[in-house]
Structure formats: C-alpha cells, structure tokens
Design a protein around this motif. Structure first.
Motif, PDB file in Angstrom:
ATOM      1  N   THR A  15       7.802   8.160   8.302  1.00  0.00           N
ATOM      2  CA  THR A  15       6.937   7.310   7.064  1.00  0.00           C
ATOM      3  C   THR A  15       5.617   7.714   6.772  1.00  0.00           C
ATOM      4  OG1 THR A  15       8.452   5.619   8.354  1.00  0.00           O
ATOM      5  CG2 THR A  15       6.464   4.829   6.926  1.00  0.00           C
ATOM      6  N   MET A  16       5.557   7.926   5.627  1.00  0.00           N
ATOM      7  CA  MET A  16       4.028   8.405   5.192  1.00  0.00           C
ATOM      8  C   MET A  16       3.556   7.252   4.216  1.00  0.00           C
ATOM      9  SD  MET A  16       3.249  11.554   3.008  1.00  0.00           S
ATOM     10  CE  MET A  16       1.604  12.618   3.058  1.00  0.00           C
ATOM     11  N   ASN A  17       2.577   6.766   4.587  1.00  0.00           N
ATOM     12  CA  ASN A  17       2.027   5.726   3.969  1.00  0.00           C
ATOM     13  C   ASN A  17       0.640   6.284   3.182  1.00  0.00           C
ATOM     14  OD1 ASN A  17       2.511   2.828   5.447  1.00  0.00           O
ATOM     15  ND2 ASN A  17       2.362   4.460   6.788  1.00  0.00           N
ATOM     16  N   LEU A  18       0.855   5.752   1.754  1.00  0.00           N
ATOM     17  CA  LEU A  18      -0.028   6.383   0.737  1.00  0.00           C
ATOM     18  C   LEU A  18      -0.784   5.041   0.147  1.00  0.00           C
ATOM     19  CD1 LEU A  18       2.338   8.699  -1.040  1.00  0.00           C
ATOM     20  CD2 LEU A  18       0.745   9.596   0.459  1.00  0.00           C
ATOM     21  N   CYS A  19      -1.984   4.668   0.478  1.00  0.00           N
ATOM     22  CA  CYS A  19      -2.972   3.828  -0.073  1.00  0.00           C
ATOM     23  C   CYS A  19      -3.812   4.186  -1.266  1.00  0.00           C
ATOM     24  CB  CYS A  19      -3.786   3.136   1.179  1.00  0.00           C
ATOM     25  SG  CYS A  19      -2.737   2.666   2.541  1.00  0.00           S
ATOM     26  N   ILE A  20      -3.211   3.826  -2.341  1.00  0.00           N
ATOM     27  CA  ILE A  20      -4.280   4.198  -3.571  1.00  0.00           C
ATOM     28  C   ILE A  20      -5.483   3.314  -3.680  1.00  0.00           C
ATOM     29  CG2 ILE A  20      -4.208   4.247  -5.956  1.00  0.00           C
ATOM     30  CD1 ILE A  20      -1.249   4.382  -5.729  1.00  0.00           C
ATOM     31  N   GLY A  21      -6.400   4.004  -3.964  1.00  0.00           N
ATOM     32  CA  GLY A  21      -7.971   3.368  -3.855  1.00  0.00           C
ATOM     33  C   GLY A  21      -8.536   3.664  -5.127  1.00  0.00           C
ATOM     34  N   LYS A  22      -9.714   3.363  -5.037  1.00  0.00           N
ATOM     35  CA  LYS A  22     -10.603   3.529  -6.452  1.00  0.00           C
ATOM     36  C   LYS A  22     -10.820   4.901  -6.624  1.00  0.00           C
ATOM     37  CE  LYS A  22     -15.203   2.731  -4.405  1.00  0.00           C
ATOM     38  NZ  LYS A  22     -16.165   1.905  -4.582  1.00  0.00           N
ATOM     39  N   ASP A  23     -11.468   5.415  -7.734  1.00  0.00           N
ATOM     40  CA  ASP A  23     -12.054   6.726  -8.129  1.00  0.00           C
ATOM     41  C   ASP A  23     -10.831   7.667  -8.062  1.00  0.00           C
ATOM     42  OD1 ASP A  23     -14.286   5.561  -8.748  1.00  0.00           O
ATOM     43  OD2 ASP A  23     -15.177   5.801  -7.014  1.00  0.00           O
ATOM     44  N   ASN A  24      -9.725   7.562  -8.392  1.00  0.00           N
ATOM     45  CA  ASN A  24      -8.594   8.461  -8.054  1.00  0.00           C
ATOM     46  C   ASN A  24      -8.637   9.164  -6.760  1.00  0.00           C
ATOM     47  OD1 ASN A  24      -8.050   8.153 -10.943  1.00  0.00           O
ATOM     48  ND2 ASN A  24      -9.429   9.746 -11.782  1.00  0.00           N
ATOM     49  N   ARG A  25      -8.690   8.289  -5.964  1.00  0.00           N
ATOM     50  CA  ARG A  25      -8.607   8.867  -4.414  1.00  0.00           C
ATOM     51  C   ARG A  25      -7.391   8.009  -3.853  1.00  0.00           C
ATOM     52  NH1 ARG A  25     -14.632   8.945  -2.438  1.00  0.00           N
ATOM     53  NH2 ARG A  25     -13.607   9.850  -0.387  1.00  0.00           N
ATOM     54  N   LEU A  68       0.440   7.597  13.558  1.00  0.00           N
ATOM     55  CA  LEU A  68       0.553   8.979  14.264  1.00  0.00           C
ATOM     56  C   LEU A  68      -0.322  10.048  13.864  1.00  0.00           C
ATOM     57  CD1 LEU A  68       4.737   9.446  13.877  1.00  0.00           C
ATOM     58  CD2 LEU A  68       3.397   8.485  15.841  1.00  0.00           C
ATOM     59  N   THR A  69      -0.806  10.013  12.874  1.00  0.00           N
ATOM     60  CA  THR A  69      -1.935  10.679  12.384  1.00  0.00           C
ATOM     61  C   THR A  69      -3.070   9.983  11.899  1.00  0.00           C
ATOM     62  OG1 THR A  69      -1.063  11.064  10.011  1.00  0.00           O
ATOM     63  CG2 THR A  69      -0.327  12.637  11.408  1.00  0.00           C
ATOM     64  N   ALA A  70      -4.299  10.497  11.965  1.00  0.00           N
ATOM     65  CA  ALA A  70      -5.479   9.921  11.609  1.00  0.00           C
ATOM     66  C   ALA A  70      -5.467   9.650  10.171  1.00  0.00           C
ATOM     67  CB  ALA A  70      -6.679  10.572  11.789  1.00  0.00           C
ATOM     68  N   PRO A  71      -5.951   8.567   9.554  1.00  0.00           N
ATOM     69  CA  PRO A  71      -6.038   8.425   7.962  1.00  0.00           C
ATOM     70  C   PRO A  71      -6.835   9.562   7.352  1.00  0.00           C
ATOM     71  CG  PRO A  71      -5.938   6.315   9.184  1.00  0.00           C
ATOM     72  CD  PRO A  71      -6.121   7.351  10.282  1.00  0.00           C
TER      73      PRO A  71
END
Length: 177
Positions: A71-81, A93-96
């Motif tokens: 499972t890979m979480n992709l949290c879309i934020g501001k400024d194309n990041r 399991l991995t640090a964000p």
C-alpha cells in the motif's frame, strides 16, 4: 438561369435605347447548396469522446486484506507537491516524504517503489496499490497528473480515497497543506 429584362421606361429623347437589367435566378443555386450541405453532413465522421475506464463495485462487499508493504499513500498538497509513504496511515512503514509532481519527482518514486514491492512479492502482477488522497488545497490538474504518472509507470491498482486527519497533520508539518 439568367435572363435579361428590358425596362420599358420613358424615353426622354430620340436615339435613346432602353436599358437592360440583368437578373439571376438563385433557385438552382439554393438547391445545390442544400445538396452539398446534406452530402457533407452524412459523410463526415464525428470525433468519438475518449474516457478513462472506471471499475465500480457491483455491491457492497466486506473489506479485503492487503499487505501494508504493497500500500502506497499519495497525499496531494498545494503548490504541485505530494507527500507519500508506504503502509497504513496510523503506522507507516516508511517515513512520509515530500516530492514534486514532476517527472523526476513522483515518477521516479513510483518506479522504485513498484520494483521493490514486485521484488518482495515475487510477482509482476502484485505491485503497488496506490491510495490517492486529494485535499482541499490540491487542484484537479494535480489529481489528473497523478493518474497519468500511475498509468505511465504501469501501476494499475489505485483508489481515490478521502484524506484522514493524521495525513492532514503530517502535511501541515511538511508545509504542503
């Protein structure tokens, strides 16, 4: 058809001839135009709209257990990041990590994580399952860019889900929310 009509106007003096006024009958031209319009309407092929296929569940079913390592979480934020991490939101399991939506950013992360998951599972069919989490600070273009990158990297299993409060807190700490 064209015809010339002679006007029998008043003659003011001797030696004057009557003037002829040309008249063009437009009826055959109108008929021809309607035939041409009909021909082009019937022979033109219209562009077919292209849609991305979307698989929807038939009915509500109990949840399916998926390994946290896939499972890979992709949290879309501001400024194309975008902030990504592997595993569950409560216990990743991995640090964000924060990356950009550029080719060198997200695409490289998706490629490397998909290869490592395929190496762990030992199967090319069992790759990353991406959970896309758009926020109210992201825009529609960013979501489409993430879907394009998933398609380019060959990740076929993904879901668009809501953002959890813990994800928003992590994004605030990373200054992308």
């Amino acid at each position: 058809m064209a015809e010339l009509n002679s006007s029998a106007g008043s003659l003011r003096g001797k030696g004057r001839t009557s003037t002829l006024s040309p008249k063009v009958d437009m009826t055959p031209m109108v008929d021809l135009m309607f035939l041409l319009i009909t021909f082009f309407m019937l022979t033109t092929s219209l562009a077919k709209p292209f849609m991305m296929p979307l698989a929807m569940p038939v009915k509500a079913s109990p949840g399916m257990e998926i390994a946290d390592s896939r499972t890979m979480n992709l949290c879309i934020g501001k400024d194309n990041r975008i902030q990504w991490y592997m595993g569950k939101a409560e216990n990743p399991l991995t640090a964000p990590e924060v990356t950009s939506l550029s080719t060198e950013g997200l695409r490289e992360v998706l490629k490397s994580q998909n290869q490592s998951v395929q190496g762990l599972t030992g199967s090319r069919e069992k790759g990353v399952i991406a959970l896309i989490k758009p926020t109210d600070r992201s825009n529609y273009k960013n979501l489409v860019d993430v879907l394009d990158e998933l398609k380019i990297t060959g990740i076929e299993n993904y879901m668009i889900v809501g953002t959890m409060p813990i994800d928003i807190e992590r994004m605030k700490r990373s200054a992308i929310y």
